[in-house]
Design an enzyme around this catalytic site. Structure first.
Site, PDB file in Angstrom:
ATOM      1  N   ASP A  38       0.839  -1.199   0.000  1.00  0.00           N
ATOM      2  CA  ASP A  38       0.000   0.000   0.000  1.00  0.00           C
ATOM      3  C   ASP A  38       0.877   1.253   0.000  1.00  0.00           C
ATOM      4  OD1 ASP A  38      -2.303  -1.514   0.104  1.00  0.00           O
ATOM      5  OD2 ASP A  38      -2.358  -1.522   2.292  1.00  0.00           O
ATOM      6  N   TYR A  66       7.003  -8.590   8.624  1.00  0.00           N
ATOM      7  CA  TYR A  66       6.614  -7.181   8.723  1.00  0.00           C
ATOM      8  C   TYR A  66       6.884  -6.647  10.119  1.00  0.00           C
ATOM      9  CZ  TYR A  66       3.737  -8.201   4.558  1.00  0.00           C
ATOM     10  OH  TYR A  66       3.289  -8.590   3.319  1.00  0.00           O
ATOM     11  N   ASP A  80      -7.058   0.874   8.218  1.00  0.00           N
ATOM     12  CA  ASP A  80      -5.779   1.550   8.456  1.00  0.00           C
ATOM     13  C   ASP A  80      -6.023   3.026   8.738  1.00  0.00           C
ATOM     14  OD1 ASP A  80      -6.011   2.936   5.997  1.00  0.00           O
ATOM     15  OD2 ASP A  80      -4.941   1.376   4.915  1.00  0.00           O
ATOM     16  N   ARG A 179      -3.325  -5.422   8.064  1.00  0.00           N
ATOM     17  CA  ARG A 179      -4.478  -4.596   8.436  1.00  0.00           C
ATOM     18  C   ARG A 179      -5.577  -5.446   9.063  1.00  0.00           C
ATOM     19  NH1 ARG A 179      -5.912  -1.707   2.958  1.00  0.00           N
ATOM     20  NH2 ARG A 179      -5.061  -3.684   2.231  1.00  0.00           N
TER      21      ARG A 179
END
Length: 294
Positions: A38, A66, A80, A179
């Protein structure tokens, strides 16, 4: 111009933006990427250039890691920080949450689970991506998918009167949405949650430490990159000649695709064992004779 580019994507750029910039940098339209990030996210973005674009599917399927920051206390349309606000939890609900409750709720998401992707994901339904449907004002939920989350490590928990921010590190399979972890954590605790920061640190086997900006990243030869992903087989001149005509050769050792290299070390083809009658032989499933020098 063939090979892989390991980019540390900056915030504010879409993955497509990076592809467009790299196309201009190398003067070729044949550029693709392995796994969308994103615009708000940063970190590892693996690009393929030239013939390496056809090998990106073997990168996409690799495990991911991550570093992320989740915020409890609010839920949003996009799960988000960039999405419109849906709910706000009362201060008393946040104060009642213990660190142990947060830890235990996160651990419920570890393992092989069914995870519902965020509605603004790039998954297509009826020819339109989720984020296109959300922008058009549609309300819908994507069906859950099976993913594997190997671990979620809490690195810090910071409290304020209006939010609880949790820094985590996640190791997971391809197809996992961070997310969704934030959303499901907030939902499970009854206070709402969303993602505020995301940095991808691994697209196996490529690590963040190897990445640079799209302007500075150096092209990794196709053979070097694919040798870190798949088993390697070096072809003799006779086998190389057979492959150049699309013919099968003696079977590979082991199962699954094998990357074949010419005697000059360049990538030639992907080979996979096939059964014809009672005979097993290695057949080319992708050929790149330009790389071989022929």
């Amino acid at each position: 111009m063939n090979g892989f580019l390991l980019v540390d994507k900056a915030s504010g750029l879409t993955s497509h933006d990076v592809v467009a910039k790299v196309r201009r940098r190398f003067g070729t339209k044949k550029v693709g990427h392995a796994g969308t990030l994103d615009p708000m996210a940063t970190g590892v973005l693996v690009l393929g250039i030239g013939d390496a674009t056809r090998l990106l599917q073997y990168v996409v399927d690799g495990s991911k890691s991550y570093d992320a920051t989740l915020a409890l206390g609010k839920s949003t349309v996009t799960d988000d920080v960039e999405g419109d606000l849906l709910t706000v939890a009362p201060r008393s609900a946040l104060e009642a949450l213990s660190d142990l409750a947060i830890f235990e709720s996160l651990q419920k998401q570890v393992g092989k689970i069914l995870q519902r992707p965020s509605s603004v994901s790039a998954i297509k339904v009826g020819g339109k991506t989720g984020h296109q449907r959300v922008r058009a004002g549609e309300e819908f939920e994507l069906p859950p998918r099976e993913v594997t989350i190997d671990s979620i490590e809490i690195r810090s928990i910071v409290r304020s009167p209006t939010a609880i921010e949790i820094e985590i590190s996640v190791n997971c399979s391809a197809g996992t949405y961070i997310r969704a972890i934030a959303r499901d954590l907030g939902s499970g605790l009854g206070v709402g949650g969303h993602l505020t920061k995301l940095r991808r640190t691994l697209v196996s086997p490529f690590d963040l430490a190897e990445c640079q900006s799209w302007e500075a990243a150096e092209l990794i030869p196709t053979a070097v990159g694919i040798s870190r992903i798949l088993p390697i087989r070096e072809l003799d001149p006779g086998e190389l000649n057979e492959i150049s005509f699309g013919r099968s050769i003696a079977a590979n050792v082991g199962e699954g695709p094998v990357a074949a290299l010419a005697d000059n070390g360049n990538f030639v083809a992907l080979l996979e064992n096939r059964i014809t009658g009672e005979k097993v032989s290695a057949s080319p499933i992708l050929v790149s004779m330009k790389e071989s020098g022929l």
